[in-house]
Design an enzyme around this catalytic site. Sequence first.
Site, PDB file in Angstrom:
ATOM      1  CB  SER A 188     -39.316 -65.583 -52.371  1.00 13.53           C
ATOM      2  OG  SER A 188     -38.635 -65.486 -53.609  1.00 13.53           O
ATOM      3  CG  HIS A 216     -42.168 -67.541 -49.966  1.00 11.66           C
ATOM      4  ND1 HIS A 216     -41.247 -67.771 -48.964  1.00 11.66           N
ATOM      5  CD2 HIS A 216     -41.573 -67.937 -51.121  1.00 11.66           C
ATOM      6  CE1 HIS A 216     -40.134 -68.248 -49.491  1.00 11.66           C
ATOM      7  NE2 HIS A 216     -40.304 -68.363 -50.798  1.00 11.66           N
ATOM      8  CE  LYS A 246     -40.380 -71.599 -50.350  1.00 11.21           C
ATOM      9  NZ  LYS A 246     -40.379 -72.676 -51.360  1.00 11.21           N
TER      10      LYS A 246
END
Length: 398
Positions: A188, A216, A246
């Site tokens: 990240s 991610h 996310k």
Amino acid sequence: MSYMSPSLEKFLDEGLEDLKSKGLYSTIDVLDGANGPLIEINGEEKINLASNNYLGFATHPELIKAANEATEKYGVGAGAVRTINGTLSIHRELEEKLAKFKGTEAAIAFQSGFNCNMGAISAVMNKDDAILSDSLNHASIIDGCRLSRAKIIRVNHSDMKDLEEKAKEAVESGLYKKVMYITDGVFSMDGDVAKMTEIMEIAEKYNLIVYVDDAHGSGVLGGGAGTVKEFGLSHKVDFQMGTLSKALGVVGGYVAGSQKLIDWLKSQARPFLFSTSLTPGASAAVIKAIDLMETDSSYVDRLWENANYFKEELQKIGYDIGHSETPITPVILGDEKVAQEFSRKLIENGVYVKPIVFPTVPLGTGRVRNMPTAAHTKEMLDKAIKVYEKVGKEMNII
């Protein structure tokens, strides 16, 4: 005034003062509305380059509609933990959807990605085992490994030679019943991607359990299905962990894997056993998010178009953006105080990004981290680039 024991008050006073003196005290900005490509803070509009809302789904009208309809049908909460009577049909539908999405036999949904790592690692690994852990793994992985009480062996970041040496040593020592390798799929802070092909070759050679945290990567790589799918390894990786907060835009987490693994986690993972289920509204919104990704590739395509454009423009004006292979776009400045001042000036000029400094990243690699999304327009990105150019020249960075 609330009562506080003298020992607690002393601890807090000294601790807070220490954080403030080192520039590590966190101030929390409050948004006046939704967390979209533009946000409002204290009545001022900013271009938002700080969120993880990769596909713009957090404010997508179809997700909002799905959440509202499920809330009307099932209620605002599930009312119990999953193993009593907090498993609703919407939870079963969500887990079936996630398994199909990730290319596995089954999946289990948790209340957060952090809960996944706290629960799943310690449900399988124990004091008789060893965990090989990438040195830049997320804090939730580190905490999950500690909770398991397994021997933690730090592996240099994405260093396959170091991984092989430490895997060989751990396995051949005879000290451990099981050995796991755990890594982020996408890291990240720098936006680099795990070397999945090499990892699996080493894992197969030394019989390692493989755990990939794809927080991610989901919604970004592999057409949205994540890092493991990107490398064509859905049938080989033991644990595919991800977040629903996310790219999917909602809240929660999941682990996808074999039916046996998921059966075990549903009986042994403590956050699953002792926390009330995901809300029905969140579950329905995630199902809709996966539907949108699977039927319309434009969301992921637009994310990459915006990210590539933004990176190119930052490089043109002279910024160091590291070696990111994903939409995560760091602007690496080095000095921690420079990073903090740079962020402050960007925000003052209408671009919202936050500084990231030690200990989140190594000392001397202070930066701001940009997260361009599918929801940003080219006009927004161009405006942000102009601000970057202005502030960079004012501070003699470019």
